[in-house]
Design an enzyme around this catalytic site. Structure first.
Site, mmCIF file in Angstrom:
data_model
loop_
_atom_site.group_PDB
_atom_site.id
_atom_site.type_symbol
_atom_site.label_atom_id
_atom_site.label_comp_id
_atom_site.label_asym_id
_atom_site.label_seq_id
_atom_site.Cartn_x
_atom_site.Cartn_y
_atom_site.Cartn_z
ATOM 1 N N HIS A 309 -58.815 -38.728 52.932
ATOM 2 C CA HIS A 309 -59.570 -39.276 51.224
ATOM 3 C C HIS A 309 -60.817 -37.657 51.377
ATOM 4 C CE1 HIS A 309 -62.245 -41.017 49.210
ATOM 5 N NE2 HIS A 309 -60.856 -42.327 48.690
ATOM 6 N N ASP A 366 -54.986 -47.283 49.336
ATOM 7 C CA ASP A 366 -53.778 -47.882 49.604
ATOM 8 C C ASP A 366 -53.354 -48.106 50.553
ATOM 9 O OD1 ASP A 366 -54.464 -45.352 47.476
ATOM 10 O OD2 ASP A 366 -54.079 -47.640 46.963
HETATM 11 C C1 SDX Z 1 -57.333 -42.960 46.200
HETATM 12 O O1 SDX Z 1 -61.345 -40.323 44.920
HETATM 13 C C2 SDX Z 1 -61.072 -41.369 45.635
HETATM 14 O O2 SDX Z 1 -62.511 -41.604 45.157
HETATM 15 C C3 SDX Z 1 -59.575 -41.762 44.972
HETATM 16 C C4 SDX Z 1 -59.609 -43.186 45.320
HETATM 17 C C5 SDX Z 1 -60.234 -44.232 44.542
HETATM 18 O O3 SDX Z 1 -60.909 -45.463 45.402
HETATM 19 O O4 SDX Z 1 -60.095 -44.143 43.599
HETATM 20 O O5 SDX Z 1 -60.063 -43.797 47.234
HETATM 21 C C6 SDX Z 1 -58.263 -43.272 45.299
HETATM 22 O O6 SDX Z 1 -56.629 -41.647 45.795
HETATM 23 C C7 SDX Z 1 -56.924 -42.942 47.624
HETATM 24 C C8 SDX Z 1 -55.815 -41.947 48.054
HETATM 25 C C9 SDX Z 1 -54.618 -42.077 48.076
HETATM 26 N N1 SDX Z 1 -53.888 -41.177 48.332
HETATM 27 C C10 SDX Z 1 -53.047 -40.854 49.473
HETATM 28 O O7 SDX Z 1 -52.998 -41.778 50.114
HETATM 29 C C11 SDX Z 1 -51.690 -39.899 49.390
HETATM 30 C C12 SDX Z 1 -51.482 -39.202 51.269
HETATM 31 N N2 SDX Z 1 -53.032 -38.660 51.242
HETATM 32 C C13 SDX Z 1 -53.175 -37.197 50.641
HETATM 33 O O8 SDX Z 1 -53.070 -36.401 50.192
HETATM 34 C C14 SDX Z 1 -54.466 -37.003 51.052
HETATM 35 O O9 SDX Z 1 -55.166 -36.844 52.189
HETATM 36 C C15 SDX Z 1 -55.810 -36.976 49.862
HETATM 37 C C16 SDX Z 1 -55.034 -36.749 47.726
HETATM 38 C C17 SDX Z 1 -55.852 -38.248 49.716
HETATM 39 C C18 SDX Z 1 -57.013 -36.428 49.845
HETATM 40 O O10 SDX Z 1 -56.389 -34.629 49.591
HETATM 41 P P1 SDX Z 1 -57.403 -33.552 50.008
HETATM 42 O O11 SDX Z 1 -59.261 -33.752 50.000
HETATM 43 O O12 SDX Z 1 -57.496 -32.507 48.927
HETATM 44 O O13 SDX Z 1 -57.393 -33.250 51.241
HETATM 45 P P2 SDX Z 1 -56.004 -31.764 51.662
HETATM 46 O O14 SDX Z 1 -55.024 -32.118 50.849
HETATM 47 O O15 SDX Z 1 -56.578 -30.567 51.476
HETATM 48 O O16 SDX Z 1 -55.761 -31.834 52.734
HETATM 49 C C19 SDX Z 1 -56.350 -31.498 54.251
HETATM 50 C C20 SDX Z 1 -55.812 -31.329 55.511
HETATM 51 C C21 SDX Z 1 -54.546 -30.488 55.732
HETATM 52 O O17 SDX Z 1 -53.901 -29.998 56.120
HETATM 53 P P3 SDX Z 1 -54.258 -28.189 56.296
HETATM 54 O O18 SDX Z 1 -53.673 -27.718 55.044
HETATM 55 O O19 SDX Z 1 -56.103 -27.913 56.484
HETATM 56 O O20 SDX Z 1 -53.548 -28.159 57.549
HETATM 57 O O21 SDX Z 1 -55.549 -32.992 55.944
HETATM 58 C C22 SDX Z 1 -53.607 -32.968 55.531
HETATM 59 C C23 SDX Z 1 -53.818 -31.055 54.510
HETATM 60 O O22 SDX Z 1 -52.401 -30.800 54.629
HETATM 61 N N3 SDX Z 1 -53.717 -34.829 55.190
HETATM 62 C C24 SDX Z 1 -52.246 -34.846 55.667
HETATM 63 C C25 SDX Z 1 -52.504 -36.183 54.984
HETATM 64 N N4 SDX Z 1 -53.226 -35.777 54.037
HETATM 65 C C26 SDX Z 1 -54.114 -34.590 53.595
HETATM 66 N N5 SDX Z 1 -51.332 -34.474 56.340
HETATM 67 C C27 SDX Z 1 -50.473 -35.816 56.212
HETATM 68 N N6 SDX Z 1 -50.770 -36.775 55.717
HETATM 69 C C28 SDX Z 1 -51.715 -37.347 55.111
HETATM 70 N N7 SDX Z 1 -51.674 -37.713 54.212
#
Ligand code: SDX
Length: 433
Positions: A309, A366
């Site tokens: 998140h 989710d």
């Molecule tokens: C919602 O904003 C809100 O409030 C949203 C929400 C709402 O109520 O409106 O809460 C609802 O959208 C919840 C999120 C739902 N999405 C997912 O579950 C999709 C999977 N999660 C991700 O794609 C990610 O965690 C996000 C999009 C939720 C957050 O992305 P960020 O903050 O941009 O973080 P990032 O992508 O830069 O990740 C940071 C690191 C990375 O690794 P490094 O490059 O540092 O090595 O964490 C890793 C990412 O690769 N990472 C994951 C991961 N999520 C982040 N690795 C594996 N699996 C994951 N799910």
């Protein structure tokens, strides 16, 4: 240490003082409203990870402490004692309704539940495989065609309330009709004798041949899920609603845009992706270790959907509540769903793994929600529509807060240009191969 009144910025030998503002929950910001005028510099913050787009009194969340409050009331208390419709009033109007306010609000919602008969024909023009989010976003915008008096900018408070109650009441009808269209069943009209959530479930699941038995366990579970999805500060879709609304486009257009933003798999679309991921793992023998390794592998596009998140760097309080509700609802409905066990196993495995712990990746809203929707009989491709119905009062409350702000400005971010510098036009015959 007391919060300073200003922040000093030294640029090209000059020191600038930028005001600091502090919110009611102690959040601090450097106000850069005058930065460009005074320094000719802008800030750059891709994904707005450090940028506040507005001040707001609607929702507060603390990502470190896992706190989420709507108009100051913790979601745990609202889940225990309120209903989705009452929480909708709270988010939109800023306080819990009195008995009289709530009965008037409910009466308006009940009175405005029908959609124009013409709109039914629109559904027949979508192919059967159309994603319900595509249908919902376009049908919400199409609603505006039937309310020309409600699309003007600068509405009176009464006109705004009329738009809001129509939106809250009719979007659930559009969602139910989109579902009925996708399964080739006759539309079921809203009933004035049913409360908000029971009415929606009836429109979704009743069939002419037999009445749908409203199960209070399911009504309570849906109320809980919708309350937990109702608002979440300036997330991607809410920021979209504000962005579109800031041009004084009407509420129908703003909500339709919010639905489109929510559809993305990184945002609201994740609840569908989670269940599809769990089903894939189940089909693959249920071994989730392999998928934990895939999620960690930078050369693999696989992500653990429902994990991570932008703001919560500890547990998402909503996920905790939904996980518990999963057990309650499935037990009460007498359902054993193997993918719930897979989800729990994945969570346990991930939370022991340094990759996830170091990146503070926890289950988000989710991760478990789709398991309850599935138990209720809602198909996977309708999960994000459920998210949209839940988020609707939050979008409306945030839009209303912005529209009522006398200092509202159209959102128009700046950029840093990195393209070609000034060059000549070259006629095609001189461009070479
Ligand atoms: C919602 O904003 C809100 O409030 C949203 C929400 C709402 O109520 O409106 O809460 C609802 O959208 C919840 C999120 C739902 N999405 C997912 O579950 C999709 C999977 N999660 C991700 O794609 C990610 O965690 C996000 C999009 C939720 C957050 O992305 P960020 O903050 O941009 O973080 P990032 O992508 O830069 O990740 C940071 C690191 C990375 O690794 P490094 O490059 O540092 O090595 O964490 C890793 C990412 O690769 N990472 C994951 C991961 N999520 C982040 N690795 C594996 N699996 C994951 N799910």
């Amino acid at each position: 240490m007391a919060t300073p009144k200003t922040a000093k910025l030294e640029l090209e030998g000059k020191v600038y003082e930028l005001p600091i503002i502090e919110g009611t929950e102690g959040e601090k910001a450097i106000d850069i409203t005058k930065l460009r005028a005074e320094t000719n510099y802008i800030t750059l913050d891709s994904g707005y990870m450090n940028t506040g787009a507005c001040t707001s009194a609607v929702t507060f969340l603390d990502g470190e402490k896992g706190v989420l409050r709507y108009r100051g009331i913790p979601i745990e208390e609202l889940c225990a004692s309120s209903t989705f419709l009452e929480v909708s009033f709270l988010l939109i109007y800023g306080h819990l309704p009195t008995t009289e306010e709530f009965s008037k609000f409910r009466e308006k919602i009940r009175y405005h539940s029908l959609i124009h008969e013409d709109l039914k024909n629109y559904f027949n023009n979508y192919p059967g495989q159309a994603h319900p989010m595509a249908i919902l976003s376009s049908m919400v915008c199409s609603l505006s065609a039937y309310y020309p008096e409600l699309i003007k900018a600068d509405q009176t408070p009464d006109e705004r309330d009329g738009t809001i109650t129509r939106m809250l009441s009719k979007v659930r009808v559009l969602a139910a009709f989109a579902y009925k269209r996708s399964v080739g069943q006759a539309f079921v009209y809203p009933r004035n004798d049913l409360m908000y959530m029971a009415n929606f479930l009836n429109m979704m699941f009743a069939v002419p041949a037999e009445p749908y038995e409203i199960d209070p366990v399911i009504v309570k579970a849906m109320d809980l899920l919708f309350i937990l999805h109702a608002d979440h500060e300036q997330n991607c879709s809410t920021s979209t609603v504000r962005m579109v609304g800031s041009s004084k486009a009407n509420l129908f257009a703003s909500i339709s845009a919010g639905i489109c933003a929510l559809w993305g798999p990184l945002h609201g679309g994740a609840n569908q992706e989670v269940v599809e991921m769990l089903e894939m793992i189940q089909k693959d023998g249920g071994g989730y270790k392999k998928y934990i390794d895939k999620a960690k592998d930078k050369n693999d596009n696989f992500r653990l959907m429902g994990f991570g998140h932008r703001v919560y760097k500890n547990f998402d309080p909503r996920a905790k509540i939904i996980k518990k509700a999963c057990d309650d609802v499935l037990n009460k409905l007498g359902i054993h769903d193997p993918i719930l066990e897979i989800a729990k196993g994945l969570e346990e495995e991930a939370l022991k793994d340094s990759y996830f712990v170091e990146r503070k990746l926890y289950p988000n809203v989710d991760f478990y929600s789709g398991i309850i929707y599935r138990a209720i009989g809602i198909p996977t491709n309708m999960f994000t529509v459920m998210f949209a119905l839940g988020r609707l009062p939050g979008w409306i409350g945030q839009w209303k807060e912005m529209i009522e702000d006398k200092n509202m400005k159209i959102c128009r971010p700046r950029q840093i240009y990195t393209g070609e510098v000034n060059r000549k036009y070259v006629p095609i015959e001189k461009r070479g191969s």
